[in-house]
Design a protein around this motif. Structure first.
Motif, PDB file in Angstrom:
ATOM      1  N   LEU A 478       0.801  -1.247  -0.069  1.00  0.00           N
ATOM      2  CA  LEU A 478      -0.128  -0.073   0.144  1.00  0.00           C
ATOM      3  C   LEU A 478       0.820   1.304   0.079  1.00  0.00           C
ATOM      4  CD1 LEU A 478      -2.780   1.038   0.184  1.00  0.00           C
ATOM      5  CD2 LEU A 478      -2.506   1.037   2.750  1.00  0.00           C
ATOM      6  N   ILE A 479       2.054   1.095   0.845  1.00  0.00           N
ATOM      7  CA  ILE A 479       2.752   2.240   0.672  1.00  0.00           C
ATOM      8  C   ILE A 479       4.199   1.561   0.450  1.00  0.00           C
ATOM      9  CG2 ILE A 479       3.994   4.040   2.236  1.00  0.00           C
ATOM     10  CD1 ILE A 479       1.569   4.016   3.982  1.00  0.00           C
ATOM     11  N   PRO A 480       4.746   2.054  -0.648  1.00  0.00           N
ATOM     12  CA  PRO A 480       6.122   1.069  -1.321  1.00  0.00           C
ATOM     13  C   PRO A 480       7.084   1.681  -0.199  1.00  0.00           C
ATOM     14  CG  PRO A 480       5.008   2.374  -3.145  1.00  0.00           C
ATOM     15  CD  PRO A 480       4.241   2.607  -1.767  1.00  0.00           C
ATOM     16  N   GLU A 481       8.103   0.546  -0.016  1.00  0.00           N
ATOM     17  CA  GLU A 481       9.180   0.768   0.898  1.00  0.00           C
ATOM     18  C   GLU A 481      10.555   1.394   0.039  1.00  0.00           C
ATOM     19  OE1 GLU A 481      10.678   0.560   4.782  1.00  0.00           O
ATOM     20  OE2 GLU A 481       8.812  -0.880   4.341  1.00  0.00           O
ATOM     21  N   VAL A 482      10.853   2.439   0.731  1.00  0.00           N
ATOM     22  CA  VAL A 482      12.209   3.037   0.354  1.00  0.00           C
ATOM     23  C   VAL A 482      13.331   2.637   1.147  1.00  0.00           C
ATOM     24  CG1 VAL A 482      13.544   4.943  -0.243  1.00  0.00           C
ATOM     25  CG2 VAL A 482      10.944   4.802  -0.615  1.00  0.00           C
ATOM     26  N   VAL A 483      14.453   1.922   0.477  1.00  0.00           N
ATOM     27  CA  VAL A 483      15.393   1.394   1.249  1.00  0.00           C
ATOM     28  C   VAL A 483      16.749   1.836   0.848  1.00  0.00           C
ATOM     29  CG1 VAL A 483      16.847  -0.822   1.915  1.00  0.00           C
ATOM     30  CG2 VAL A 483      14.386  -0.854   1.106  1.00  0.00           C
ATOM     31  N   ARG A 492      24.336  -4.047  -7.194  1.00  0.00           N
ATOM     32  CA  ARG A 492      23.996  -5.295  -7.302  1.00  0.00           C
ATOM     33  C   ARG A 492      22.430  -5.755  -7.141  1.00  0.00           C
ATOM     34  NH1 ARG A 492      28.745  -5.172  -3.717  1.00  0.00           N
ATOM     35  NH2 ARG A 492      27.398  -5.151  -1.757  1.00  0.00           N
ATOM     36  N   ILE A 493      22.068  -5.070  -6.433  1.00  0.00           N
ATOM     37  CA  ILE A 493      20.455  -5.233  -6.312  1.00  0.00           C
ATOM     38  C   ILE A 493      19.715  -5.005  -7.782  1.00  0.00           C
ATOM     39  CG2 ILE A 493      18.135  -4.466  -5.370  1.00  0.00           C
ATOM     40  CD1 ILE A 493      19.405  -6.286  -3.636  1.00  0.00           C
ATOM     41  N   LEU A 494      20.210  -3.818  -8.375  1.00  0.00           N
ATOM     42  CA  LEU A 494      19.498  -3.708  -9.537  1.00  0.00           C
ATOM     43  C   LEU A 494      19.903  -4.477 -10.857  1.00  0.00           C
ATOM     44  CD1 LEU A 494      19.519   0.281  -9.678  1.00  0.00           C
ATOM     45  CD2 LEU A 494      17.426  -1.276  -9.076  1.00  0.00           C
ATOM     46  N   GLU A 495      21.124  -4.954 -10.472  1.00  0.00           N
ATOM     47  CA  GLU A 495      21.719  -6.035 -11.726  1.00  0.00           C
ATOM     48  C   GLU A 495      20.777  -7.369 -11.540  1.00  0.00           C
ATOM     49  OE1 GLU A 495      25.659  -6.612 -10.602  1.00  0.00           O
ATOM     50  OE2 GLU A 495      26.391  -4.770 -11.968  1.00  0.00           O
ATOM     51  N   ASN A 496      20.187  -7.636 -10.370  1.00  0.00           N
ATOM     52  CA  ASN A 496      19.542  -8.794 -10.315  1.00  0.00           C
ATOM     53  C   ASN A 496      17.905  -8.477 -10.008  1.00  0.00           C
ATOM     54  OD1 ASN A 496      21.802 -11.182  -9.644  1.00  0.00           O
ATOM     55  ND2 ASN A 496      22.512  -9.366  -8.627  1.00  0.00           N
ATOM     56  N   VAL A 506       9.496  -6.928  -6.625  1.00  0.00           N
ATOM     57  CA  VAL A 506       9.525  -5.925  -7.464  1.00  0.00           C
ATOM     58  C   VAL A 506      10.311  -4.653  -6.889  1.00  0.00           C
ATOM     59  CG1 VAL A 506       8.390  -4.624  -9.351  1.00  0.00           C
ATOM     60  CG2 VAL A 506       7.438  -6.675  -8.656  1.00  0.00           C
ATOM     61  N   ILE A 507      11.444  -4.468  -7.600  1.00  0.00           N
ATOM     62  CA  ILE A 507      12.229  -3.379  -7.078  1.00  0.00           C
ATOM     63  C   ILE A 507      12.839  -2.240  -8.249  1.00  0.00           C
ATOM     64  CG2 ILE A 507      14.443  -2.731  -5.860  1.00  0.00           C
ATOM     65  CD1 ILE A 507      14.587  -5.674  -4.801  1.00  0.00           C
ATOM     66  N   GLU A 508      12.897  -1.256  -7.773  1.00  0.00           N
ATOM     67  CA  GLU A 508      12.956  -0.115  -9.066  1.00  0.00           C
ATOM     68  C   GLU A 508      13.955   0.899  -8.485  1.00  0.00           C
ATOM     69  OE1 GLU A 508       9.261   1.953  -9.986  1.00  0.00           O
ATOM     70  OE2 GLU A 508       8.442   0.023 -10.814  1.00  0.00           O
ATOM     71  N   ALA A 514      19.333   4.603  -3.299  1.00  0.00           N
ATOM     72  CA  ALA A 514      18.142   4.031  -2.843  1.00  0.00           C
ATOM     73  C   ALA A 514      17.520   3.458  -3.861  1.00  0.00           C
ATOM     74  CB  ALA A 514      17.341   5.086  -2.020  1.00  0.00           C
ATOM     75  N   VAL A 515      16.559   2.170  -3.389  1.00  0.00           N
ATOM     76  CA  VAL A 515      15.641   1.472  -4.213  1.00  0.00           C
ATOM     77  C   VAL A 515      14.122   1.487  -3.623  1.00  0.00           C
ATOM     78  CG1 VAL A 515      17.588  -0.041  -5.139  1.00  0.00           C
ATOM     79  CG2 VAL A 515      16.110  -0.791  -3.092  1.00  0.00           C
ATOM     80  N   ILE A 516      13.408   1.437  -4.528  1.00  0.00           N
ATOM     81  CA  ILE A 516      11.898   1.377  -3.833  1.00  0.00           C
ATOM     82  C   ILE A 516      11.313   0.051  -3.982  1.00  0.00           C
ATOM     83  CG2 ILE A 516      11.074   2.315  -6.084  1.00  0.00           C
ATOM     84  CD1 ILE A 516       8.778   3.820  -3.989  1.00  0.00           C
ATOM     85  N   VAL A 517      10.803  -0.806  -3.108  1.00  0.00           N
ATOM     86  CA  VAL A 517      10.205  -2.002  -3.194  1.00  0.00           C
ATOM     87  C   VAL A 517       8.621  -1.760  -3.422  1.00  0.00           C
ATOM     88  CG1 VAL A 517       9.869  -4.335  -2.250  1.00  0.00           C
ATOM     89  CG2 VAL A 517      11.885  -2.771  -1.737  1.00  0.00           C
ATOM     90  N   ARG A 518       8.130  -2.172  -4.658  1.00  0.00           N
ATOM     91  CA  ARG A 518       6.662  -2.084  -4.820  1.00  0.00           C
ATOM     92  C   ARG A 518       5.885  -3.100  -4.486  1.00  0.00           C
ATOM     93  NH1 ARG A 518       5.890   3.092  -6.714  1.00  0.00           N
ATOM     94  NH2 ARG A 518       7.277   3.837  -7.775  1.00  0.00           N
ATOM     95  N   GLU A 519       6.382  -4.474  -4.769  1.00  0.00           N
ATOM     96  CA  GLU A 519       5.755  -5.668  -4.352  1.00  0.00           C
ATOM     97  C   GLU A 519       6.487  -6.814  -3.837  1.00  0.00           C
ATOM     98  OE1 GLU A 519       3.369  -7.315  -7.748  1.00  0.00           O
ATOM     99  OE2 GLU A 519       3.681  -5.325  -8.988  1.00  0.00           O
ATOM    100  N   ILE A 520       5.916  -7.557  -2.952  1.00  0.00           N
ATOM    101  CA  ILE A 520       6.652  -8.780  -2.271  1.00  0.00           C
ATOM    102  C   ILE A 520       5.853 -10.007  -2.326  1.00  0.00           C
ATOM    103  CG2 ILE A 520       7.615  -6.973  -0.802  1.00  0.00           C
ATOM    104  CD1 ILE A 520       5.655  -8.162   1.339  1.00  0.00           C
TER     105      ILE A 520
END
Length: 614
Positions: A478-483, A492-496, A506-508, A514-520
């Protein structure tokens, strides 16, 4: 200086540098010679860790007077009858051991065949041999190696302490003994028995398991799985430990190719890969594996000490090894190596509260008084703070206060899941400390670690979805997580990211660091997303080209499952507990979590009765 031929004594010393590195090398070469000679009993005696004296005595076929004189010459051997290096059926074959040893030590060989009336003896000091002379000895051979490296004193500086050198000799003798269970092996150091292995009787597999228990401990014998597989020109047999029986290093991994102890990186890597998903990356299983390969399809002549081999078809050997171990683990996937130590339990006992009336105590007060007298270093209470040592029946505190959930209801009110036919893990009876489930079967009590058990279940469900190429069920946040991450972690995260999306994560990109996690994944709806992403980024730093895509996905599955499982400290109702037990019974490898820890421990009623002397 013009080119010249080196003196023979110098040539021998150069060769000795390859064959004889330390006392353990001498023991290995000479013991293997004894085995090739058909010995059924081999004794090793050491003085000063083998630096001062090594004595090898066997009851093999022995050598005649003429053979003894030739045996100490370079490249003299009886083990290549057809001069074919591609058809080697003995442990030794180069004819280098005895001349190499005699060039750096004082060597004495006494030997007698069964057909001769007396024994014969020859001595070689620094490469100079004596005449063959008569001696006294029963059938067999006795070899004495004195003052190792006296001829090359600089090499003595590289030897370790006597105890360290003895430990190396013990290790190499144990390895050879594992491959030859029908031979007796003994090792004595300064009149102290270090190895005492009598010949094992029975069929090969039975004798081998007995020898494994003697060398690797009874715990391995009780918690090992049989390996017996064959494909084309390769046969693999032996035993591997359950994942819950593991060590912090690979020293308890014994590998043999045609009964020859080896340390091969290909084979060790295959074992590590076979235990992927059931063992933590920093833990190692115990095993003893024997590879029988047609001599034409393996080269044992690629290493001076014959410690490494080269296979004609590496892929075939590795594939057979991985598949045979995984099949064995699948057969024993519900087993756990952890058992209750009854000796420790019997040494402890519940406190005796019988001499004090309990009616006027509040529950909190009685429990607090019990805790005051609890020794922190023991798992059960000891001593008797109230009765002065008199033995009485204990009046226990209100036990229901110790449980998070307790079953105490009429049969008709029992939930539907409990009315199902119970499986091997029985029916849940209680949860205590919001961490462990107590289950009851017909003949035992089972303690289940709820987090470890659920972790395995979640991971196997994700792996099944991947294998069937189904999409892992996702849940949109409901509220995407910013890490927030470091630049390297974010990269490394974005490469994978595409691989993670297959698993429902689902990560963008979001800003510079930082990256934002929209779905888990829906399976881990209540996980700490921020901690999950940070852990994944750190683990990806350890991945290299050696990891295939499938291996990487399984590693991600393990991390996601760990973060998304029922945590320790979470209350569960009786319906949830029984559903967990039923899921465990249907899940592969449910006997251990993704890190190799046991998910449950079983205590049989007969074991409990022993605690009460029944």
């Amino acid at each position: 200086m013009p080119i010249r031929i080196l003196p023979s004594n110098l040539v021998n010393q150069i060769a000795a540098g390859e064959v004889v590195e330390r006392p353990a090398s001498v023991v290995k070469e000479l013991v293997e010679n004894s085995i090739d000679a058909g010995a059924t009993s081999i004794e090793v005696n050491l003085v000063d860790g083998g630096k001062s004296l090594i004595v090898i005595t066997d009851n093999g076929k022995g050598m005649s007077k003429d053979e003894l004189s030739v045996a100490v010459e370079r490249h003299a051997t009886s083990k290549l009858p057809d001069d074919n290096l591609f058809n080697i059926n003995f442990l030794g074959f180069r004819g280098e051991a005895l001349p190499s040893i005699s060039s750096v030590a004082r060597l004495s060989i006494t030997s007698r065949t069964k057909d001769e009336d007396s024994a014969w003896k020859i001595e070689v000091n620094g490469g100079v041999k004596s005449e063959v002379m008569p001696a006294a000895l029963t059938k067999g051979t006795r070899i004495e190696v004195r003052d190792l490296f006296y001829a090359t004193p600089a090499r003595l500086k590289f030897l370790k302490s006597s105890s360290s050198e003895t430990a190396q000799c013990v290790d190499i003798l144990n390895r050879i003994a594992l491959a030859n269970p029908h031979i007796s092996f003994y090792l004595t150091e300064d009149n102290k028995k270090k190895v005492n292995l009598n010949a094992c009787q029975g069929e090969l597999f039975d004798a081998r398991l007995l020898r494994l228990s003697d060398v690797m401990g009874r715990q391995f014998g009780d918690n090992s799985l049989l390996i017996n597989a064959e494909r084309e020109n390769v046969k693999i047999s032996g035993y591997v430990s359950l994942p819950t029986l593991n060590k912090a290093n690979s020293l308890s991994q014994y590998l043999f190719v045609n009964n020859r102890p080896v340390r091969d990186k290909l084979l060790l890597g295959a074992i590590k890969g076979a235990y992927q998903d059931v063992l933590a990356s920093n833990r190692y299983p115990m095993c003893a594996l024997f590879f029988d390969v047609d001599p034409m399809y393996v080269d044992v002549n690629v290493h001076p000490a014959k410690a490494e081999v080269r296979f004609y078809d590496n892929a075939l050997v590795r594939g057979l090894l991985v598949s045979s171990i995984r099949n064995a683990l699948a057969q024993g996937d519900k087993q756990t190596a952890n058992t209750v130590n009854l000796e420790n339990l019997i040494a402890d006992h519940i406190p005796d509260f019988g001499s004090q009336p309990q009616a006027h105590f509040e529950p909190e007060q009685s429990m607090e008084m019990a805790r005051e007298h609890e020794p922190m270093s023991r798992p059960f209470w000891q001593g008797n703070p109230y009765s002065g040592g008199r033995s009485r029946q204990a009046a226990l505190p209100e036990l229901e206060r110790l449980y998070s959930v307790k079953v105490d209801q009429p049969h008709e009110e029992i939930p539907v899941s409990m009315s199902e036919a119970p499986g091997p893990l029985g029916l849940a009876k209680a949860q205590f400390h919001n961490t462990f489930i107590i289950s009851q079967t017909e003949d035992s009590i089972i303690l289940v670690d709820q987090h470890a058990a659920h972790e395995r279940i979640v991971m196997e469900k994700m792996k099944q979805a991947l294998a069937s190429e189904e999409k892992v069920a996702r849940q949109m946040l409901l509220i995407p997580e910013v890490v927030d991450l470091s630049i390297s972690e974010k990269t490394r995260i974005l490469e994978n990211a595409q691989d993670l999306e297959k698993l429902g994560l689902v990560i963008e990109e979001f800003g510079s660091t930082a990256v934002i996690v929209r779905e888990i994944p829906a399976l881990i709806a209540k996980a700490d997303v921020k901690k999950l992403i940070q852990d994944l980024a750190q683990e990806m730093a350890e991945w290299g080209k050696s990891f295939s895509l499938t291996q990487k996905l399984h590693l991600v599955c393990a991390t996601i499952a760990c973060h998304g499982s029922v945590r320790a400290g979470r209350p569960m109702n009786i319906e949830e507990m029984n559903r967990l037990l039923r899921d465990m019974e249907k899940t592969e490898h449910s006997g251990q979590c993704n890190h190799g820890r046991p998910t449950y421990v079983e205590l049989k009623i007969k074991d409990i009765e022993k605690l009460f002397d029944r």
